[in-house]
Design a protein around this motif. Structure first.
Motif, mmCIF file in Angstrom:
data_model
loop_
_atom_site.group_PDB
_atom_site.id
_atom_site.type_symbol
_atom_site.label_atom_id
_atom_site.label_comp_id
_atom_site.label_asym_id
_atom_site.label_seq_id
_atom_site.Cartn_x
_atom_site.Cartn_y
_atom_site.Cartn_z
ATOM 1 N N VAL A 1 6.674 6.307 -5.788
ATOM 2 C CA VAL A 1 5.953 5.350 -6.624
ATOM 3 C C VAL A 1 6.215 3.920 -6.156
ATOM 4 O O VAL A 1 5.321 3.067 -6.185
ATOM 5 C CB VAL A 1 6.364 5.542 -8.105
ATOM 6 C CG1 VAL A 1 5.883 4.374 -8.957
ATOM 7 C CG2 VAL A 1 5.796 6.857 -8.648
ATOM 8 N N ALA A 2 7.430 3.653 -5.684
ATOM 9 C CA ALA A 2 7.771 2.308 -5.220
ATOM 10 C C ALA A 2 6.987 1.914 -3.974
ATOM 11 O O ALA A 2 6.850 0.724 -3.667
ATOM 12 C CB ALA A 2 9.273 2.217 -4.946
ATOM 13 N N ASP A 3 6.462 2.898 -3.235
ATOM 14 C CA ASP A 3 5.732 2.624 -1.997
ATOM 15 C C ASP A 3 4.220 2.640 -2.182
ATOM 16 O O ASP A 3 3.474 2.619 -1.200
ATOM 17 C CB ASP A 3 6.118 3.651 -0.928
ATOM 18 C CG ASP A 3 7.567 3.525 -0.500
ATOM 19 O OD1 ASP A 3 8.083 2.391 -0.500
ATOM 20 O OD2 ASP A 3 8.197 4.557 -0.182
ATOM 21 N N TYR A 4 3.762 2.707 -3.422
ATOM 22 C CA TYR A 4 2.327 2.707 -3.700
ATOM 23 C C TYR A 4 1.774 1.288 -3.554
ATOM 24 O O TYR A 4 2.328 0.331 -4.107
ATOM 25 C CB TYR A 4 2.073 3.226 -5.114
ATOM 26 C CG TYR A 4 0.611 3.294 -5.495
ATOM 27 C CD1 TYR A 4 -0.150 4.409 -5.159
ATOM 28 C CD2 TYR A 4 -0.004 2.265 -6.203
ATOM 29 C CE1 TYR A 4 -1.497 4.489 -5.518
ATOM 30 C CE2 TYR A 4 -1.343 2.339 -6.568
ATOM 31 C CZ TYR A 4 -2.077 3.453 -6.218
ATOM 32 O OH TYR A 4 -3.398 3.526 -6.571
ATOM 33 N N HIS A 5 0.673 1.147 -2.824
ATOM 34 C CA HIS A 5 0.098 -0.182 -2.592
ATOM 35 C C HIS A 5 -1.418 -0.134 -2.768
ATOM 36 O O HIS A 5 -2.132 0.383 -1.893
ATOM 37 C CB HIS A 5 0.432 -0.674 -1.184
ATOM 38 C CG HIS A 5 1.899 -0.779 -0.912
ATOM 39 N ND1 HIS A 5 2.733 -1.651 -1.576
ATOM 40 C CD2 HIS A 5 2.705 -0.077 -0.051
ATOM 41 C CE1 HIS A 5 3.970 -1.509 -1.136
ATOM 42 N NE2 HIS A 5 3.983 -0.561 -0.224
ATOM 43 N N PRO A 6 -1.936 -0.645 -3.893
ATOM 44 C CA PRO A 6 -3.402 -0.710 -4.049
ATOM 45 C C PRO A 6 -4.017 -1.604 -2.983
ATOM 46 O O PRO A 6 -3.412 -2.602 -2.578
ATOM 47 C CB PRO A 6 -3.583 -1.310 -5.448
ATOM 48 C CG PRO A 6 -2.265 -1.159 -6.125
ATOM 49 C CD PRO A 6 -1.231 -1.186 -5.052
ATOM 50 N N PRO A 7 -5.202 -1.263 -2.506
ATOM 51 C CA PRO A 7 -5.872 -2.135 -1.521
ATOM 52 C C PRO A 7 -6.135 -3.514 -2.120
ATOM 53 O O PRO A 7 -6.437 -3.641 -3.307
ATOM 54 C CB PRO A 7 -7.182 -1.403 -1.227
ATOM 55 C CG PRO A 7 -6.974 -0.002 -1.680
ATOM 56 C CD PRO A 7 -6.009 -0.075 -2.823
ATOM 57 N N LYS A 8 -6.028 -4.515 -1.276
ATOM 58 C CA LYS A 8 -6.306 -5.878 -1.716
ATOM 59 C C LYS A 8 -7.547 -6.404 -1.022
ATOM 60 O O LYS A 8 -7.827 -6.062 0.123
ATOM 61 C CB LYS A 8 -5.111 -6.790 -1.413
ATOM 62 C CG LYS A 8 -3.857 -6.436 -2.217
ATOM 63 C CD LYS A 8 -2.733 -7.402 -1.920
ATOM 64 C CE LYS A 8 -1.497 -7.066 -2.755
ATOM 65 N NZ LYS A 8 -0.359 -7.978 -2.465
ATOM 66 N N ALA A 9 -8.262 -7.228 -1.740
ATOM 67 C CA ALA A 9 -9.465 -7.824 -1.159
ATOM 68 C C ALA A 9 -9.066 -8.841 -0.091
ATOM 69 O O ALA A 9 -8.140 -9.629 -0.279
ATOM 70 C CB ALA A 9 -10.293 -8.491 -2.247
ATOM 71 N N SER A 10 -9.745 -8.813 1.046
ATOM 72 C CA SER A 10 -9.493 -9.791 2.093
ATOM 73 C C SER A 10 -10.040 -11.155 1.673
ATOM 74 O O SER A 10 -10.802 -11.279 0.709
ATOM 75 C CB SER A 10 -10.153 -9.348 3.395
ATOM 76 O OG SER A 10 -11.558 -9.384 3.253
ATOM 77 N N VAL A 11 -9.646 -12.182 2.409
ATOM 78 C CA VAL A 11 -10.169 -13.520 2.143
ATOM 79 C C VAL A 11 -11.691 -13.519 2.259
ATOM 80 O O VAL A 11 -12.400 -14.156 1.466
ATOM 81 C CB VAL A 11 -9.548 -14.542 3.119
ATOM 82 C CG1 VAL A 11 -10.206 -15.908 2.955
ATOM 83 C CG2 VAL A 11 -8.049 -14.637 2.892
#
Length: 410
Positions: free
Chosen positions: A20-30
């Motif tokens: 769970v600590a390594d879960y990373h939702p995608p982020k919108a690029s600039v």
């Protein structure tokens, strides 16, 4: 198979279980953030000729029928996640005396943890523990737990959120259960839990200490492309082209040998990954809503005989991101609506009766709020249970976050 280039990084596995600590939702690029800002500005000004031309190219397309959707974008199922889970739990399963006898699978709404666990338990022939009814929870009925005799065989509880209610009398039973599970008295078991319930329960109950806690890694644009292409390329299906409706850009990598080097690639999947937070069930629902075909398309495949006579592959057209009709919350959104939405997320769904019993609202107020939110397409009802709809989840989560309600970490 989609075309690849030597410069592309190695494709990650579609279903990857991580801590769970390594879960990373995608982020919108600039770039995506800038495009969203520009789209907002365009929405505030009067449309020009370019806007009208773009809208016309989209409006003459038709939404896919239920039969077409079932063929081109069927329910993805959870078989791949189940197979990957065996590998993720391999060491823990092989160890006859693990440090902790209980493992957890945490997933956001529409992330599939309960469905995955039921399938996994069926394959391994582990016992599935059904939750108590709400009346048992409020009564603190320990018979639900004592009657299970769990220590005799390994077990699975697919939905921990079904063992509590956010009520003064609704936490005793889950505390008993978790205490016995952590102590090892219940034997070896795997517990699934919705991420919103997990966020709440961590504040009112022990968090499991060193128990293994896993989740499926968020679907980025590469995973979404793999998933959607695999769904469309069923055993009896011809390879398809997926292109953006207003400019013809490739949305999914085209089949091998069909790449037109003069055509660039759309950033639709990047928008989708960020907006859906990489949750497969939410991304899939939006993907289905974006699919379009020309009126002269073959009803089974979406093939466009007239417009794409030069292409040997049927073409599906994707609504551009800034033209998609995304659900929005009704205006204004009052306190009653926020209460209802938050309660539904904390419990991963509730019946109308229990919303009225758990919230400081009369039944009439609850019904009014449900009706308005359903009309806005942000809620759905299955039987008696109300839940946040997949396409409504992103806007609801953002609203509750802005209003400083407790939210999940996913």
């Amino acid at each position: 198979m989609a075309a690849t280039s030597d410069t592309e990084q190695e494709t990650p596995p579609l279903w990857q279980w991580v801590s769970v600590a390594d879960y990373h939702p995608p982020k919108a690029s600039v770039k995506v953030v800038s495009e969203n800002w520009l789209a907002t500005l365009r929405g505030r000004r009067r449309p020009d000729a370019a806007d009208a031309e773009s809208a016309a190219s989209i409006n003459h397309l038709e939404a896919l029928s239920h039969e077409q959707l079932a063929r081109i974008a069927p329910d993805p199922g959870w078989g791949g996640a189940v197979a990957a889970l065996d590998g993720a739990l391999g060491d823990w399963l092989a160890n006859e005396q693990p440090e902790r006898l209980t493992a957890f699978l945490i997933a956001p709404p529409h992330g599939g943890s309960a469905e995955i666990l039921r399938l996994w338990a069926e394959q391994r022939q582990w016992r599935v523990l059904e939750p108590p009814v709400p009346e048992q929870i409020l009564a603190g009925d320990s018979h639900w737990l004592s009657s299970q005799q769990l220590a005799e065989q390994p077990w699975v509880l697919p939905a921990l959120e079904r063992v509590y209610l956010r009520h003064a009398a609704g936490l005793g039973l889950i505390r008993q259960f978790l205490h016995q599970a952590y102590s090892g008295k219940l034997g070896r078991g795997v517990i699934g839990c919705d991420s919103w319930a997990w966020a709440f329960l961590r504040r009112v109950s022990p968090s499991g200490g060193r128990s293994k806690k896993l989740t499926v890694q968020a679907f980025d644009k590469e995973r979404l492309a793999l998933c959607f292409q695999a769904l469309a390329e069923g055993p009896d299906s011809r390879p398809l082209l997926f292109r953006q409706a207003n400019n013809g850009k490739y949305v999914l990598p085209p089949p091998e040998g069909t790449v037109d080097t003069s055509v660039s690639h759309s950033d639709f999947l990047q928008h989708l990954a960020a907006h859906s937070r990489g949750i497969p069930g939410i991304a899939w629902a939006i993907w289905r809503a974006s699919l379009r075909a020309r009126p002269d398309a073959d009803t089974a495949t979406g093939e466009t005989a007239a417009a794409d006579h030069h292409s040997p592959h049927p073409t599906l057209w994707i609504t551009p991101w800034d033209h998609l009709n995304q659900p929005e919350l009704p205006t204004p959104v009052g306190r009653n609506h926020a209460f209802v939405l938050h309660a539904l997320l904390l419990h991963n769904g509730l019946a109308t009766e229990w919303l009225a019993r758990l919230l400081p609202l009369s039944l009439d107020r609850v019904l009014e709020a449900l009706a308005l939110l359903q009309d806005a397409d942000v809620l759905e009802q299955t039987g008696e249970i109300w839940r946040v709809a997949p396409r409504g989840y992103p806007v609801i989560r953002k609203f509750l976050e802005n209003e400083r309600y407790l939210i999940d970490d996913f």
